[in-house]
Design a protein around this motif. Sequence first.
Motif, PDB file in Angstrom:
ATOM      1  N   LEU A   1       0.804  -1.220   0.000  1.00  0.00           N
ATOM      2  CA  LEU A   1       0.000   0.000   0.000  1.00  0.00           C
ATOM      3  C   LEU A   1       0.838   1.271   0.000  1.00  0.00           C
ATOM      4  CD1 LEU A   1      -2.839  -1.184   2.425  1.00  0.00           C
ATOM      5  CD2 LEU A   1      -2.954  -1.026  -0.067  1.00  0.00           C
TER       6      LEU A   1
ATOM      7  N   ALA B   1      -0.345  -3.150  -4.425  1.00  0.00           N
ATOM      8  CA  ALA B   1      -1.788  -3.009  -4.217  1.00  0.00           C
ATOM      9  C   ALA B   1      -2.334  -4.305  -3.633  1.00  0.00           C
ATOM     10  CB  ALA B   1      -2.485  -2.703  -5.547  1.00  0.00           C
TER      11      ALA B   1
ATOM     12  N   TYR C   1       0.343   0.245  -5.671  1.00  0.00           N
ATOM     13  CA  TYR C   1      -0.887   0.902  -5.214  1.00  0.00           C
ATOM     14  C   TYR C   1      -0.843   2.376  -5.599  1.00  0.00           C
ATOM     15  CZ  TYR C   1      -4.786   2.066  -2.121  1.00  0.00           C
ATOM     16  OH  TYR C   1      -5.992   2.487  -1.621  1.00  0.00           O
TER      17      TYR C   1
ATOM     18  N   TYR D   1      -7.109  -2.577 -10.434  1.00  0.00           N
ATOM     19  CA  TYR D   1      -5.975  -3.477 -10.160  1.00  0.00           C
ATOM     20  C   TYR D   1      -6.282  -4.900 -10.629  1.00  0.00           C
ATOM     21  CZ  TYR D   1      -4.513   0.362  -7.196  1.00  0.00           C
ATOM     22  OH  TYR D   1      -4.161   1.602  -6.738  1.00  0.00           O
TER      23      TYR D   1
ATOM     24  N   ARG E   1       5.400   4.068  -1.840  1.00  0.00           N
ATOM     25  CA  ARG E   1       4.311   3.149  -2.224  1.00  0.00           C
ATOM     26  C   ARG E   1       4.764   1.709  -2.366  1.00  0.00           C
ATOM     27  NH1 ARG E   1      -0.501   5.650  -3.866  1.00  0.00           N
ATOM     28  NH2 ARG E   1      -0.284   7.893  -3.607  1.00  0.00           N
TER      29      ARG E   1
ATOM     30  N   ARG F   1      -6.609  -6.374   1.838  1.00  0.00           N
ATOM     31  CA  ARG F   1      -7.012  -5.119   2.425  1.00  0.00           C
ATOM     32  C   ARG F   1      -7.766  -5.331   3.740  1.00  0.00           C
ATOM     33  NH1 ARG F   1      -7.594   0.186   0.826  1.00  0.00           N
ATOM     34  NH2 ARG F   1      -8.486   1.274   2.591  1.00  0.00           N
TER      35      ARG F   1
END
Length: 468
Positions: A262, A302, A397, A445, A299, A308
């Motif tokens: 992330l 993702a 991400y 993504y 960064r 997440r």
Amino acid sequence: MSSMTVHADEIRSLFSNAMSEMYRSEVPQYGTLIGLVTDINTATMASDPELEQALRRSHELDRLGVERHGAIRLGTPEELFNIRRIFAVLGMHPVGYYDLSVAGVPVHSTAFRPVEDDALRNNPFRVFTSLLRLELIEDEALRKMAARILAQRQIFTPRALELVEVFEAEGGLEQAEAEEFVREVLETFRWHRDAAVTLATYNKLHGAHRLIADIVSFRGPHINHLTPRTLDIDAVQAVMPKRGITPKAVIEGPPRRVCPILLRQTSFKAIEERIVFKAAEGALVEGRHTARFGEIEQRGVALTPKGRKLYDRLLASVRRQVQVGVAGSHAGTYESQLTGRFKEFPDSWSALREQGLAYFRYAPTREGLAAAASKQILRSVDELVASGHLHFDPIIYEDFLPVSAAGIFQSNLDTDEQQNYSECSNRDAFEQGLGVKVANELDLYAKAQQDSIDGALAQLSKAARKAP
Ligand code: OOG
Ligand code: NI
């Protein structure tokens, strides 16, 4: 689109360079931060030649010093509607919806950013754009007054809007128009020392929320920070005080890891600036306002919805246990807790991939193509990876994190006290103002990953078909 038109990526680069220059001259501390980031990036590469090689191979080296994002706060749905049209000329489109009311900040937001891989590679500049939620101001008289003040301002120059119309009609701008457009648009983001309100009005707005005063009291949505990319965010955070910059207490986002995930970000505290307020009979009153700061970011990969969820759960467990004060109390405990809890989050690329926690881009290896040509057909992506026939790289991400964004907002409010607006995310109202739906970042993504798999498998079958 005529052949004379300038590519949106190029106009975006003109724009981000112009913004950088303007912001450095407006906020000298930001120039100091850029200097510090450049020094740390140079030192990091010197101590890690492999990293430098990788950056060189991916053509990242020239762009290292280029800003990654900025942020503005808008007052009305009409402003949001028109900023979307402006950013479209720059190849930036609304991605994601962030409800910050949960964190006591009376705004909701999106990120205008390039979407295609090429566009992100050419210039990744994005603008985190928030819209004030007047309905969250409890005091009705104050709410009406704020609405009245906002209705009177025009944050875009007439020429900027004219050029947007040219763009919408023609599908592009020619060189001279593009340069003029950037100059005109810059006016919207410029700082105004003279407020649009009296000191008394400012104080009332400030009393409701400092952000409300920041949004309503001025003639335009001044850019409130810019953010370059650092190769070592912990090092910059540690050195900031030595260069006379006061960083926020902790770095937002995940802890330092072998495989970055992330987004990690930190900022320096907003500077206090002198403002001239309107007063009766043409007199002027001086006052102060604190809004503008500088930020850095680093960064990583993702995450999938599953990844997440794990990230959100681990972060929430730390934040429940340790509350960091604005002045920095408990920062050390927070950091060690964060590192500790995140041990649960796998920290190798293969584990992240195998467990479906992150997104990757796949490509056939030379061995894979050779094996396909000799008809050794393997079926699944996992088998192809296991046999070394497919190679995978993390997909970076490109978006923001609501909890981190709230932390960045909060660090500039100078108070530990959190206003509590009940959770009332209102994506529909936001999109109605915007005039379009925001793109879902996770879809982008997932599609990038799937496209790379389809492409890689197609290349393998082609090699198999071509074989004798
Ligand atoms: C935006 C704060 C959020 C980020 O990087 O998460 C942000 C603001 O202060 O207007 O920029
Ligand atoms: Ni930011």
